[in-house]
Design a protein around this motif. Structure first.
Motif, PDB file in Angstrom:
ATOM      1  N   ALA B 299     -11.285  22.414   3.300  1.00 53.24           N
ATOM      2  CA  ALA B 299     -10.409  23.480   2.804  1.00 53.24           C
ATOM      3  C   ALA B 299      -9.113  23.508   3.602  1.00 53.24           C
ATOM      4  CB  ALA B 299     -11.118  24.827   2.911  1.00 53.24           C
ATOM      5  N   ALA B 300      -9.237  23.439   4.923  1.00 52.80           N
ATOM      6  CA  ALA B 300      -8.045  23.480   5.760  1.00 52.80           C
ATOM      7  C   ALA B 300      -7.144  22.293   5.471  1.00 52.80           C
ATOM      8  CB  ALA B 300      -8.450  23.492   7.222  1.00 52.80           C
ATOM      9  N   ALA B 301      -7.760  21.116   5.342  1.00 49.88           N
ATOM     10  CA  ALA B 301      -6.954  19.920   5.121  1.00 49.88           C
ATOM     11  C   ALA B 301      -6.211  19.994   3.797  1.00 49.88           C
ATOM     12  CB  ALA B 301      -7.858  18.698   5.156  1.00 49.88           C
ATOM     13  N   VAL B 302      -6.893  20.479   2.769  1.00 52.11           N
ATOM     14  CA  VAL B 302      -6.246  20.558   1.460  1.00 52.11           C
ATOM     15  C   VAL B 302      -5.082  21.541   1.506  1.00 52.11           C
ATOM     16  CG1 VAL B 302      -6.591  21.298  -0.912  1.00 52.11           C
ATOM     17  CG2 VAL B 302      -8.226  19.782   0.144  1.00 52.11           C
ATOM     18  N   LEU B 303      -5.277  22.627   2.246  1.00 49.43           N
ATOM     19  CA  LEU B 303      -4.186  23.586   2.388  1.00 49.43           C
ATOM     20  C   LEU B 303      -2.992  22.960   3.099  1.00 49.43           C
ATOM     21  CD1 LEU B 303      -6.022  26.892   3.281  1.00 49.43           C
ATOM     22  CD2 LEU B 303      -4.744  26.362   1.230  1.00 49.43           C
ATOM     23  N   ILE B 304      -3.286  22.196   4.141  1.00 49.95           N
ATOM     24  CA  ILE B 304      -2.200  21.548   4.879  1.00 49.95           C
ATOM     25  C   ILE B 304      -1.406  20.628   3.964  1.00 49.95           C
ATOM     26  CG2 ILE B 304      -1.706  19.807   6.637  1.00 49.95           C
ATOM     27  CD1 ILE B 304      -3.911  21.001   8.278  1.00 49.95           C
ATOM     28  N   LEU B 305      -2.144  19.896   3.148  1.00 54.08           N
ATOM     29  CA  LEU B 305      -1.464  18.991   2.226  1.00 54.08           C
ATOM     30  C   LEU B 305      -0.526  19.767   1.310  1.00 54.08           C
ATOM     31  CD1 LEU B 305      -1.252  16.114   1.052  1.00 54.08           C
ATOM     32  CD2 LEU B 305      -2.833  16.894  -0.678  1.00 54.08           C
ATOM     33  N   GLN B 306      -1.010  20.908   0.842  1.00 55.67           N
ATOM     34  CA  GLN B 306      -0.174  21.699  -0.060  1.00 55.67           C
ATOM     35  C   GLN B 306       1.116  22.129   0.621  1.00 55.67           C
ATOM     36  OE1 GLN B 306      -2.546  24.805  -1.677  1.00 55.67           O
ATOM     37  NE2 GLN B 306      -3.176  23.537  -3.373  1.00 55.67           N
ATOM     38  N   VAL B 307       0.977  22.558   1.870  1.00 53.86           N
ATOM     39  CA  VAL B 307       2.174  22.947   2.605  1.00 53.86           C
ATOM     40  C   VAL B 307       3.123  21.770   2.684  1.00 53.86           C
ATOM     41  CG1 VAL B 307       3.049  23.726   4.803  1.00 53.86           C
ATOM     42  CG2 VAL B 307       0.888  24.587   3.970  1.00 53.86           C
ATOM     43  N   TYR B 308       2.559  20.626   3.025  1.00 52.34           N
ATOM     44  CA  TYR B 308       3.390  19.441   3.168  1.00 52.34           C
ATOM     45  C   TYR B 308       4.101  19.118   1.855  1.00 52.34           C
ATOM     46  CZ  TYR B 308       4.798  14.666   3.910  1.00 52.34           C
ATOM     47  OH  TYR B 308       5.541  13.530   4.005  1.00 52.34           O
ATOM     48  N   MET B 309       3.359  19.185   0.766  1.00 49.87           N
ATOM     49  CA  MET B 309       3.961  18.836  -0.529  1.00 49.87           C
ATOM     50  C   MET B 309       5.034  19.842  -0.921  1.00 49.87           C
ATOM     51  SD  MET B 309       1.421  16.824  -2.898  1.00 49.87           S
ATOM     52  CE  MET B 309       0.339  17.995  -3.577  1.00 49.87           C
ATOM     53  N   ASP B 310       4.812  21.098  -0.566  1.00 51.08           N
ATOM     54  CA  ASP B 310       5.823  22.091  -0.924  1.00 51.08           C
ATOM     55  C   ASP B 310       7.080  21.943  -0.088  1.00 51.08           C
ATOM     56  OD1 ASP B 310       4.424  23.198  -2.954  1.00 51.08           O
ATOM     57  OD2 ASP B 310       3.322  24.552  -1.660  1.00 51.08           O
ATOM     58  N   ARG B 311       6.887  21.537   1.172  1.00 46.30           N
ATOM     59  CA  ARG B 311       8.078  21.355   2.008  1.00 46.30           C
ATOM     60  C   ARG B 311       8.849  20.112   1.580  1.00 46.30           C
ATOM     61  NH1 ARG B 311       5.330  23.111   7.421  1.00 46.30           N
ATOM     62  NH2 ARG B 311       5.217  25.327   6.975  1.00 46.30           N
ATOM     63  N   ASN B 312       8.153  19.137   1.022  1.00 49.63           N
ATOM     64  CA  ASN B 312       8.826  17.919   0.598  1.00 49.63           C
ATOM     65  C   ASN B 312       8.704  17.768  -0.909  1.00 49.63           C
ATOM     66  OD1 ASN B 312       9.298  16.758   3.397  1.00 49.63           O
ATOM     67  ND2 ASN B 312       7.107  17.108   3.368  1.00 49.63           N
ATOM     68  N   ALA B 313       9.033  18.828  -1.616  1.00 50.33           N
ATOM     69  CA  ALA B 313       8.797  18.836  -3.057  1.00 50.33           C
ATOM     70  C   ALA B 313       9.530  17.703  -3.765  1.00 50.33           C
ATOM     71  CB  ALA B 313       9.229  20.174  -3.645  1.00 50.33           C
ATOM     72  N   ASP B 314      10.670  17.264  -3.189  1.00 47.22           N
ATOM     73  CA  ASP B 314      11.450  16.242  -3.886  1.00 47.22           C
ATOM     74  C   ASP B 314      10.756  14.892  -3.907  1.00 47.22           C
ATOM     75  OD1 ASP B 314      13.285  18.183  -4.183  1.00 47.22           O
ATOM     76  OD2 ASP B 314      14.394  17.648  -2.356  1.00 47.22           O
ATOM     77  N   ALA B 315       9.869  14.677  -2.937  1.00 47.51           N
ATOM     78  CA  ALA B 315       9.209  13.383  -2.878  1.00 47.51           C
ATOM     79  C   ALA B 315       8.132  13.246  -3.944  1.00 47.51           C
ATOM     80  CB  ALA B 315       8.601  13.175  -1.491  1.00 47.51           C
ATOM     81  N   PHE B 316       7.716  14.364  -4.514  1.00 47.41           N
ATOM     82  CA  PHE B 316       6.628  14.303  -5.500  1.00 47.41           C
ATOM     83  C   PHE B 316       7.146  14.817  -6.821  1.00 47.41           C
ATOM     84  CE2 PHE B 316       4.970  15.197  -1.307  1.00 47.41           C
ATOM     85  CZ  PHE B 316       4.199  14.071  -1.099  1.00 47.41           C
TER      86      PHE B 316
END
Lengths: 325, 470, 724
Positions: B299-316
């Motif tokens: 759960a924690a890891a998936v949340l971290i990924l989400q944060v990462y993806m939101d901070r780098n939204a342009d890459a995805f």
């Protein structure tokens, strides 16, 4: 023996610190205290002032791991991490982020979890061992072959299907048990029976296969041949000798999971609305109540370590040749 | 070029894995000790049948792993080529009809009308609540009530016959190759196979293959005219969803292992071989990791990924990419929680092996530690690694479903069995019950996990020296 | 051995099934002793976080606090439009307007002159609090439990463990005490920030309390009576006055919410003992009020139970209502004392599936309808009107529908470079999307028609909503055959081309247009709604990327103003258009300021009109201004589309007095049930079915037969044992 135990327990301390640090970092990377405050204050009409107040109230207004403003050892002790994890070691979990005391909730929710986990474990053990003995007894016949295939088939079904199907058939269509909920004392029985039953059925495939391997391994050993040569009947050999010797691997395999029974089952509890620790954990994840999650992680790791120690002890109990040092 | 190939992270890993498996196959084929277990596996009809089914799944997963973007028609002359942002796979192209023929909402398998009544405006302007015709399912029928049964039967038989022809062709091909290699006549070969007297369990293998091909023909033919397994809440074809979910399951089952393997092998052997402080540190790390309840770690890891993806939204920038990164991350985190068991096993085995005479001798001769590990220890623990790889596979496929239920599994936009089961939960409460999503997910998942389990059982029997020959 | 065991099992089950036929239903989740009692069964889906009236704001909490706490005013149960009537107050107050010098103004004076408004509230004498240990006194008149020692604390684990209780009369001081609590730094009231702009002196009080708290040791009690609040004054034992800045006619609505309920200072002192806080015994969990019910069991992990308050001051069922209420039987009990029901049991039920099934089995007295069981329950008639299915009618279930006073919308972030801004091209793009997103289809699929597509931010039932052709959004709808009809997709494509994206491609670069949809949804429902949303944008050849994330991340994006397209909703605080239009008021923007204007929409013309409209009474002039504002919003299209949900509630035959009231939160006292009928129907609906179990067992027994046969064969194969 005592010295060994003390050493093991001391060894647990760095592990628990590590676990704590890990969860702490993991969750705080994701959730700043501001996030937590906003989550708990709700959607409507929340401003920064309210958030700051919430943080101060819940002790989240300090730095996370290192406090450069403090002096001496205060640099490490005047932090959220120190604040929130030291108390865990004396099992003082403190309040959840919604203000309720976690310790009180855990004490309350432990029992429903146990009410499902213990019967499922004990009865499951009996059924699985009996079935595995039977299959071992009929080894190398078509009963063994199809029994194993059936076991493999049963363990190839996701537990979700057992739960969804069981609930659909027994509570909805046949109306034999309540759909969800929990009761106090004896009235809990009607709520517990279906989850336990489903747990048994879901576990039988894996259990049968696992115990069958253990039995077959024992049967192949020298003493069994000796016993047979003495003219003992096959059933006697199985129950008298094989079962007794196979108990060692069985027991040590079971002991490790006993403490973890407290944590309950995430799936079963949330499907059947049982107020145990499993659903407590799930709810905490969903509502991102960090205090509860941390407490549950800590509890989980303590129980896990207890399980490991118990396993070691049980080795010496069943097999006097093993000495702990 | 009319297409622009896209290699997603998981695609790359899958093909890497495929390459590794082929290389291992070639390597093993030359060495007698490694061929022996394979011979044992080949003899078992159940294992061979399971392998055929597994290969079918893998095949579908592989063609679903070839991704590309289509080129868009130029709007003005002289522009640089523009590609559609939508990433599609080879499987999408093959099943284009299934993908595009989207109904409005639920429809039952092979139905011609919607499953629930809808308010429809009649030609005279009034509104009525009726079961409307489907846009695509059985749209070729003028009068579904009368024609439907015959058409269904006809289509099914047509597809079945097509499949039968293909199956016969395949069998003939196999027979031809086999008899050439054995230098026997085709007739004798057929008799031997039918009697089950061949070394390899050809009867089961070819039998399963034929059944699969016939069944595939039947499904393909029906699914072109109808929704073979019905449609889901927003009208997507459930058969298509089930096919697409195969890749997700396979990726979780295999890539996870690929990710964790280097850690587990390296650390496990290092702990057992070097002992001392190395052992202490490694033991500390894995005890700590294993005492954190896995679900919470994930759960924690998936949340971290989400944060990462939101901070780098342009890459995805595309749905597929986002889902793919999340899938990969899930694999990694499952790997992190999963390597401990194997690591512990390898440590124990290495502890034993390092006391062996030949290792001691090599040490005495001054051979370097890493050389000893690669030469003497690694080959001798390989069977443990292989066994745990095949045994873990089905567990991981099952885990995906559970994690998706808890909300920390694959991306909700990703098609997976877990997501299908998850929605089926609500559908089971409907009246009348919408059962086909659940049943389809069940059947497809059961097929994969069962064949994987049966196959891995045999592999374990064949590889484990303790079980060998029993 | 196996055979014997199964035989025994079959016998036991047969016995059980015989017992099952005669006895009560096996699937009753409640204890038998409750059968036939005057108890209402309901559920809660989320555990309430706060039951402190100064803190609780969400509807699931108000379900409880509304029955326990009594603010001075309440909404009339039956009358529509929603009307405020006194609850503990003697009469409705008329605000007195003062100018900056403190002189009284006449009604006719312009609103700009109003510097303060004064509300004088007089409450009824003789109202008493529920029995509660905080009031318990010993023979000398000292409070019994206000200084608990460790020994006494040992025996306490819940509020019920206190032997002695007491009560006292409600006074104006208690109301003032609660208003002061809004400013208390420890209370963290969600409305403090908002109210501090209105209630005179609230900010100063907060600062004073903050200082005072730093001086005392942490956890010690602050008696709020010692700290003055300049804008609120106690006139006499039963009267108090509130002074607010400016003219804010909507303030009276706030006085009907639990935020302005009374809190006795005894309770505050009692609950601030650290020993009790450690045991979860706090004001936040154990309310103390004057209302018809009190919280008897408080176990948010499983069950919350409300019981009749023996000290309730008594209230009578209303004797007038809307036309039609008489026929509906809603006035049959006019003048009878409230409440009707002795006990209300709320069970924790986190998922929709069990709620629905238990409702059908008769174990919940009422339920809403989720889209997945809609077809089972409701059938839409020829004219599009909802009616129950035969199956439901046979069970005697009744359907009550009402349009909720809330608006859910698909919003654009106006700060976004592509979809936001006031440029002509961005506006056309927004309008095109507004046409393409077929809200009617969404309502049909996901809500089974339980909702109406939005024409303007203002939902029906609120002043400013216009029925019929005059009220439609001309940029999205045409008026055809007496109904609004969504413009054809070609119109949207045309707009998209005019916006510079012919066929979804940038006219200059040829690049395909990709937009992002930010959302928090997880789970299966969300998955299908994402799929649906993508389909809508595909109609225009726009690719939609779903950026779904968790709640915190979403909030972050909204705060930073980095979202693009998102879904948001607003539920009315009170029935006034101001409460909806302020969602688009420029100074209220979300980004950076955390206001409620989630789209960050800023239009000076709109803002000017809003300021004018805000303080007006509901007059035709106000309506005209609102219409102008709505036209601006429709043209600018910061909200692509949206809907007002319709509430469909089902009630069993034994449930009487069901009338939806979306504003009032204290309606439980009006509910009435027929327990005997319920017991009878439950019995009839829940006959257990045993035969499949018998078949299952038979299959198992048959399954063991081959084993027995093999065993026999094996036995015969071994040499017979010699007898000794």
């Amino acid at each position: 023996m005592i010295g060994y135990l003390i050493r093991r327990i001391l060894y647990a301390v760095p592990i628990l610190i590590g676990v704590n640090l890990l969860t702490f970092v993991l969750f705080f990377v994701v959730n700043t205290p501001d996030n937590m405050a906003r989550m708990h204050l709700g959607m409507k009409r929340v401003n920064q002032e309210a958030i700051d107040k919430w943080k101060a109230e819940h002790g989240y207004d300090r730095p996370l791991l290192f406090n450069p403003a403090a002096e001496g050892s205060g640099k490490f002790t005047k932090t959220i991490f120190f604040d929130k994890s030291v108390k865990l070691f004396v099992f003082d979990f403190g309040p959840a982020d919604d203000g309720r005391e976690i310790g009180v909730d855990i004490q309350q929710r432990m029992w429903p979890s146990l009410a499902i986990a213990i019967p499922a474990l004990v009865v499951g053990l009996l059924i699985n061992i009996t079935a595995a003995m039977l299959v071992a007894f009929f080894r190398a016949t078509y009963i063994d072959f199809w029994g194993v295939i059936l076991a493999v088939a049963m363990m190839s079904i996701s537990s979700l299907f057992y739960i969804i199907g069981g609930q659909f058939v027994f509570s909805k269509m046949l109306r034999l048990v309540p759909i969800s909920g929990y009761g106090d004392g004896l009235s809990a029985l009607k709520f517990v029976i279906l989850p336990v039953l489903i747990g048994l059925v879901a576990g039988i495939g894996g259990g049968l296969r696992w115990y069958r391997t253990i039995f077959l391994e024992e049967i192949g050993k020298e003493y069994v041949r000796t016993a047979r040569a003495k003219g003992l009947s096959e059933l006697r050999v199985l129950f008298g000798h094989v079962l007794r010797n196979a108990l060692i691997p069985i027991l040590t395999g079971v002991v490790v999971v006993i403490p973890l029974l407290f944590l309950g089952s995430l799936l079963t509890e949330s499907f059947f609305g049982i107020p145990g620790l499993g659903s407590y954990t799930i709810d905490a994840i969903n509502s991102q109540d960090f205090a509860i999650v941390r407490a549950m992680v800590f509890l989980g790791s303590v129980l896990y370590i207890i399980g490991l120690i118990l396993t070691d002890i049980s080795y010496t109990l069943v097999d006097p040749r093993v000495r702990l040092s | 070029m009319p297409i622009l190939p896209v290699v997603l992270w998981t695609d790359a890993l899958i093909f890497l894995l495929l390459g590794a498996a082929i290389a291992l196959g070639f390597y093993a084929a030359r060495r007698e000790p490694l061929r022996a277990p394979w011979r044992q596996i080949r003899k078992r009809p159940v294992a061979m049948a399971a392998m055929v089914v597994l290969l079918a799944y893998i095949g579908i997963g592989l063609i679903d792993s070839v991704h590309f973007k289509r080129r868009l028609p130029a709007t003005e002359a002289g522009q640089t080529a523009q590609y559609s942002p939508e990433v599609v796979s080879l499987l999408d192209v093959v099943t284009d009809r299934l993908r595009k023929n989207v109904e409005r909402t639920y429809s039952a398998p092979l139905a011609t009308h919607a499953y629930a009544k809808e308010t429809v405006e009649m030609p005279d302007g009034t509104q009525a609540r009726i079961f409307p015709r489907l846009r695509y399912g059985g749209a070729h029928l003028a009068d579904p009530e009368k024609e439907w049964p015959q058409d269904l039967l006809f289509t099914a038989v047509q597809g079945g016959l097509l499949g039968l022809v293909a199956a016969l062709g395949l069998n003939a091909l196999f027979l031809f190759v086999l008899s050439r290699r054995r230098h026997t006549r085709g007739g004798t070969m057929v008799r031997e196979i039918l009697a089950g007297k061949t070394d390899t369990a050809w009867r089961a293998t070819l039998g399963t293959l034929s059944l699969l091909v016939i069944w595939a023909g039947l499904c393909a033919s029906l699914s072109f005219k109808y929704h073979l397994l019905g449609t889901d809440k927003v009208g997507q074809d459930v058969f298509y969803l089930s096919l697409k979910a195969i890749r997700t399951g396979l990726v979780i089952g295999t890539v996870t292992t690929l990710v964790m393997l280097p850690f587990a092998v390296l650390l496990g052997i290092a702990a057992g071989y070097f002992r001392g402080w190395v052992d202490d540190v490694i033991q500390y790390v894995y005890t700590t990791l294993s005492s954190v309840p896995g679900v919470l770690l994930i759960a924690a890891a998936v949340l971290i990924l989400q944060v990462y993806m939101d901070r780098n939204a342009d890459a995805f920038t595309s749905v597929t990419q986002r889902a793919d990164v999340r899938l990969l991350f899930l694999c990694i985190i499952l790997g992190v929680t999963g390597w401990i068991g194997l690591c512990r096993l390898l440590r124990g085995e290495t502890l034993k092996l390092r006391e062996m005479d030949y290792v001691q001798a090599a040490t005495a001769l001054g051979v370097g530690s890493w050389r000893i590990i690669i030469r003497h220890i690694l080959p001798n623990v390989m069977h443990i690694v292989l066994i745990s790889v095949v045994l873990d596979f089905s567990g991981l496929v099952l885990a995906e479903a559970v994690l998706s239920y808890v909300g920390i599994g694959v991306d909700p936009a990703m098609i997976s069995w877990g997501n299908m089961i998850n929605s089926a939960r609500m559908e089971m409460a409907r009246e009348p019950v919408v059962w086909w999503s659940l049943v389809s997910a069940f059947v497809f998942m059961f097929g994969l996990v069962l064949s994987a389990n049966l196959f891995s059982d045999t592999v374990r029997d064949a590889l484990d020296p303790r079980l060998r020959g029993r | 051995m196996n055979l014997l065991f199964t035989n025994k099992l079959v016998a036991a089950l047969l016995l059980l099934s015989l017992a099952g036929c005669a006895g009560p239903p096996l699937n009753n989740p409640y204890p038998r002793r409750e059968e036939g009692k005057n108890i209402l069964y309901s559920f809660f889906e989320q555990r309430p976080k706060h039951l402190d009236p100064a803190q609780s704001y969400s509807s699931n909490e108000v379900t409880f606090t509304g029955q326990i706490y009594e603010p001075p005013f309440q909404y009339h149960f039956l009358k529509r439009p929603y009307t405020l009537i006194p609850l503990t107050a003697v009469e409705m107050p008329t605000p007195i307007y003062l100018n900056a010098k403190g002189e009284r103004l006449k009604e006719t004076d312009p609103a700009e002159q109003v510097a303060f408004s004064l509300y004088e509230i007089k409450i009824q004498p003789g109202i008493r609090y529920q029995p509660h240990p905080a009031f318990a006194q010993d023979a000398q008149g000292r409070y019994r439990y206000h200084a608990l020692g460790p020994k006494e604390l040992d025996q306490i684990s819940a509020l019920g463990d206190f032997k002695q209780t007491g009560s006292r009369e409600l006074t104006a001081e208690d109301y003032v005490y609660q208003i002061k609590r809004l400013a208390h730094p420890k209370t963290q009231s969600p409305i403090y920030g908002f109210m501090s702009d209105y209630i005179v002196g609230l900010k100063e009080l907060a600062a004073a309390l903050q200082q005072a708290q730093q001086k005392i040791e942490p956890g010690a009690f602050l008696d709020l009576r010692e700290y003055p609040l300049s804008g609120v004054e106690i006139v006499d034992r039963y009267t108090y006055r509130i002074k607010i800045a400016g003219k804010y006619p909507q303030f009276i609505y706030w006085l009907a919410m639990p935020f302005f309920a009374p809190i006795p200072h005894e309770a505050d002192r009692f609950y601030s003992q650290p020993g009790l806080i450690e045991k979860n015994i706090t004001l936040d969990w154990y309310p103390v009020g004057t209302g018809p019910y009190m919280l008897a069991i408080n176990n948010p992990n499983r069950q919350m139970v409300l019981e009749r308050n023996p000290n309730f001051h008594g209230e009578r069922y209303p004797s007038e209502g809307e036309p039609g209420d008489q026929q509906a039987g809603l006035l049959a009990d006019a003048g009878r004392p409230l409440p009707f029901i002795d006990k209300v049991i709320f069970s924790l039920e986190k998922e929709g599936v069990p709620i629905w099934n238990k409702f059908l089995q008769g174990y919940y007295d009422s339920a809403g309808i989720a889209s997945d069981n809609f077809d089972q329950a409701v059938r839409i008639g020829g004219q599009g009107n909802a009616d129950l299915t035969e199956e439901m009618k046979e069970k005697g279930i009744r359907l009550v529908t009402s349009v909720e006073t809330s608006t859910f919308y698909l919003g654009f972030n106006m700060l976004d470079p592509v979809v936001g801004g006031a440029s002509e091209s961005a506006r056309k793009l927004r309008q095109a999307i507004g046409i393409a997103v077929d809200e009617e289809e969404s309502i049909a699929i996901f809500r089974n028609g339980r909702g109406i597509a939005m024409q303007s931010p203002i939902p029906p039932g609120i002043f400013g909503y216009t029925e019929g052709e005059a009220g439609i959004n001309r940029y999205v709808y045409d008026w055809v055959n007496g109904r609004p009809q969504r413009k054809p997709i070609e119109a949207a494509r045309r707009l998209l081309a005019e916006a510079g994206y012919p066929n979804g491609r940038d006219a200059k670069t040829g690049q395909p247009l990709v937009l992002n949809f930010d959302t928090t949804g997880t789970g299966p429902e969300a998955k299908s709604s994402f799929d649906w949303m993508r389909k809508q944008f595909e109609k225009l050849n726009i690719q939609l990327v779903i950026r779904n994330t968790d709640y915190n991340r979403f909030q972050d994006k909204m705060l930073k103003g980095t979202g693009q397209i998102f879904q948001w909703g607003w539920n009315a605080d009170y029935p006034d258009p101001e409460n909806f239009l302020f969602l688009l008021y420029g100074p209220n923007v979300k980004a950076g300021k955390n206001g409620e204007n989630a789209t960050n929409y800023k239009n000076p013309a709109f803002d000017r009109l809003f300021e004018k409209m805000k303080n007006m009474e509901n007059t035709p002039e106000r309506k005209a201004i609102i219409d102008q504002m709505l036209e601006i919003v429709r043209h600018d299209a910061p909200w692509a589309s949206g809907f007002h949900p319709k509430q469909f509630s089902l009630f069993h035959a034994w449930y009487q007095k069901a009338k939806p009231n979306l504003m009032a939160n204290n309606t439980l006292k009006y509910a009435k049930i027929d327990p005997a009928l319920r017991a009878r129907l439950r019995q009839a609906w829940n006959k257990p079915v045993w035969w499949p179990v018998a078949i299952l067992l038979a299959v198992l027994v048959v399954g063991t037969l081959p084993a027995v046969a093999t065993y026999r064969r094996k036995e015969r194969g071994t040499p017979p044992r010699r007898s000794p």
